[in-house]
Design a protein around this motif. Sequence first.
Motif, PDB file in Angstrom:
ATOM      1  N   ARG A   1     -12.924  19.300  -8.024  1.00 25.38           N
ATOM      2  CA  ARG A   1     -13.691  19.033  -9.217  1.00 25.38           C
ATOM      3  C   ARG A   1     -15.175  19.198  -8.927  1.00 25.38           C
ATOM      4  N   THR A   2     -15.889  19.707  -9.899  1.00 26.75           N
ATOM      5  CA  THR A   2     -17.327  19.891  -9.727  1.00 26.75           C
ATOM      6  C   THR A   2     -18.120  18.728 -10.296  1.00 26.75           C
ATOM      7  N   VAL A   3     -17.431  17.722 -10.817  1.00 25.52           N
ATOM      8  CA  VAL A   3     -18.120  16.552 -11.332  1.00 25.52           C
ATOM      9  C   VAL A   3     -18.214  15.503 -10.238  1.00 25.52           C
ATOM     10  N   THR A   4     -19.176  14.606 -10.397  1.00 26.98           N
ATOM     11  CA  THR A   4     -19.382  13.583  -9.379  1.00 26.98           C
ATOM     12  C   THR A   4     -18.315  12.499  -9.452  1.00 26.98           C
ATOM     13  N   TYR A   5     -17.939  12.140 -10.665  1.00 29.93           N
ATOM     14  CA  TYR A   5     -16.979  11.061 -10.849  1.00 29.93           C
ATOM     15  C   TYR A   5     -15.767  11.561 -11.641  1.00 29.93           C
ATOM     16  N   TYR A   6     -14.618  11.100 -11.269  1.00 33.52           N
ATOM     17  CA  TYR A   6     -13.427  11.353 -12.071  1.00 33.52           C
ATOM     18  C   TYR A   6     -12.347  10.356 -11.688  1.00 33.52           C
ATOM     19  N   ALA A   7     -11.431  10.170 -12.593  1.00 31.37           N
ATOM     20  CA  ALA A   7     -10.284   9.308 -12.351  1.00 31.37           C
ATOM     21  C   ALA A   7      -9.028  10.168 -12.342  1.00 31.37           C
ATOM     22  N   THR A   8      -8.088   9.791 -11.531  1.00 39.07           N
ATOM     23  CA  THR A   8      -6.768  10.410 -11.515  1.00 39.07           C
ATOM     24  C   THR A   8      -5.747   9.319 -11.808  1.00 39.07           C
ATOM     25  N   ALA A   9      -4.844   9.604 -12.693  1.00 34.50           N
ATOM     26  CA  ALA A   9      -3.879   8.584 -13.098  1.00 34.50           C
ATOM     27  C   ALA A   9      -2.478   9.167 -13.169  1.00 34.50           C
ATOM     28  N   TRP A  10      -1.531   8.274 -13.126  1.00 34.18           N
ATOM     29  CA  TRP A  10      -0.133   8.597 -13.366  1.00 34.18           C
ATOM     30  C   TRP A  10       0.294   7.942 -14.674  1.00 34.18           C
ATOM     31  N   PHE A  11       0.948   8.741 -15.488  1.00 33.99           N
ATOM     32  CA  PHE A  11       1.609   8.245 -16.688  1.00 33.99           C
ATOM     33  C   PHE A  11       3.088   8.584 -16.539  1.00 33.99           C
ATOM     34  N   ARG A  12       3.886   7.980 -17.370  1.00 39.93           N
ATOM     35  CA  ARG A  12       5.308   8.313 -17.365  1.00 39.93           C
ATOM     36  C   ARG A  12       5.864   8.248 -18.778  1.00 39.93           C
ATOM     37  N   ARG A  13       6.940   9.002 -18.968  1.00 40.00           N
ATOM     38  CA  ARG A  13       7.645   8.963 -20.240  1.00 40.00           C
ATOM     39  C   ARG A  13       9.123   8.833 -19.941  1.00 40.00           C
ATOM     40  N   GLY A  14       9.671   7.684 -20.282  1.00 38.25           N
ATOM     41  CA  GLY A  14      11.094   7.457 -20.109  1.00 38.25           C
ATOM     42  C   GLY A  14      11.880   8.036 -21.266  1.00 38.25           C
TER      43      GLY A  14
ATOM     44  N   PRO B   1      16.188   0.884 -12.530  1.00 39.96           N
ATOM     45  CA  PRO B   1      16.653   1.903 -13.496  1.00 39.96           C
ATOM     46  C   PRO B   1      15.645   2.133 -14.628  1.00 39.96           C
ATOM     47  N   GLU B   2      14.926   1.109 -15.031  1.00 37.26           N
ATOM     48  CA  GLU B   2      13.943   1.272 -16.104  1.00 37.26           C
ATOM     49  C   GLU B   2      12.717   2.070 -15.679  1.00 37.26           C
ATOM     50  N   ASP B   3      12.612   2.394 -14.391  1.00 39.33           N
ATOM     51  CA  ASP B   3      11.536   3.271 -13.928  1.00 39.33           C
ATOM     52  C   ASP B   3      11.892   4.746 -14.111  1.00 39.33           C
ATOM     53  N   THR B   4      13.109   4.997 -14.549  1.00 39.78           N
ATOM     54  CA  THR B   4      13.524   6.379 -14.794  1.00 39.78           C
ATOM     55  C   THR B   4      12.629   7.012 -15.849  1.00 39.78           C
ATOM     56  N   ALA B   5      12.015   8.134 -15.501  1.00 41.33           N
ATOM     57  CA  ALA B   5      11.053   8.785 -16.394  1.00 41.33           C
ATOM     58  C   ALA B   5      10.575  10.076 -15.757  1.00 41.33           C
ATOM     59  N   VAL B   6       9.900  10.862 -16.567  1.00 42.30           N
ATOM     60  CA  VAL B   6       9.109  11.972 -16.030  1.00 42.30           C
ATOM     61  C   VAL B   6       7.722  11.422 -15.767  1.00 42.30           C
ATOM     62  N   TYR B   7       7.245  11.617 -14.559  1.00 36.22           N
ATOM     63  CA  TYR B   7       5.941  11.104 -14.155  1.00 36.22           C
ATOM     64  C   TYR B   7       4.933  12.247 -14.149  1.00 36.22           C
ATOM     65  N   TYR B   8       3.805  12.002 -14.793  1.00 30.52           N
ATOM     66  CA  TYR B   8       2.754  13.001 -14.915  1.00 30.52           C
ATOM     67  C   TYR B   8       1.482  12.503 -14.246  1.00 30.52           C
ATOM     68  N   CYS B   9       0.773  13.415 -13.572  1.00 29.08           N
ATOM     69  CA  CYS B   9      -0.560  13.058 -13.107  1.00 29.08           C
ATOM     70  C   CYS B   9      -1.588  13.749 -13.994  1.00 29.08           C
ATOM     71  N   THR B  10      -2.752  13.149 -14.070  1.00 28.21           N
ATOM     72  CA  THR B  10      -3.773  13.624 -14.986  1.00 28.21           C
ATOM     73  C   THR B  10      -5.144  13.189 -14.495  1.00 28.21           C
ATOM     74  N   THR B  11      -6.190  13.883 -14.944  1.00 29.92           N
ATOM     75  CA  THR B  11      -7.537  13.529 -14.547  1.00 29.92           C
ATOM     76  C   THR B  11      -8.431  13.319 -15.755  1.00 29.92           C
ATOM     77  N   ASP B  12      -9.369  12.422 -15.592  1.00 28.95           N
ATOM     78  CA  ASP B  12     -10.391  12.130 -16.597  1.00 28.95           C
ATOM     79  C   ASP B  12     -11.726  12.458 -15.936  1.00 28.95           C
ATOM     80  N   LEU B  13     -12.281  13.627 -16.263  1.00 29.87           N
ATOM     81  CA  LEU B  13     -13.502  14.071 -15.620  1.00 29.87           C
ATOM     82  C   LEU B  13     -14.697  13.255 -16.104  1.00 29.87           C
ATOM     83  N   GLY B  14     -15.537  12.887 -15.179  1.00 32.45           N
ATOM     84  CA  GLY B  14     -16.721  12.117 -15.518  1.00 32.45           C
ATOM     85  C   GLY B  14     -16.474  10.633 -15.662  1.00 32.45           C
TER      86      GLY B  14
END
Length: 123
Positions: A25-38, A86-99
């Motif tokens: 990333r070319t930005v100074t700050y960013y967040a990376t997170a995991w979301f999921r959809r069961g 079992p309730e953790d069953t899901a598709v897990y996605y990673c994502t970023t929030d730039l800045g």
Amino acid sequence: QLQACGGGPVQAGDSLRLSCVVSERTVTYYATAWFRRGPGKEREFVAGILNDGDTTRYAEYAKGRFTISGDYAKNTVFLQMNGLKPEDTAVYYCTTDLGARRVGVYSRMYDYWGQGTQVTVSS
């Protein structure tokens, strides 16, 4: 560009470590997170981390079982999941929030999304 991997079928009580490779990333700050959809559920926040490597945030159900961390020399963020249910069953996605200066819990705050990795926990 984000690439998530590490999912798979496991038994209840097992552990998995998900990895997300984040393009530089070319930005100074960013967040990376995991979301999921069961199955049949809305997408929900799991955990996130700022690129300072120290600031983290977890969903209540993830606290004490999941740990998010980053290896920024390798541009990789990990989600260690222990005591899977079992309730953790899901598709897990990673994502970023730039800045980002804080870790948001709403998907609309995030800019780029990976393709997702399936986690299936059987009882």
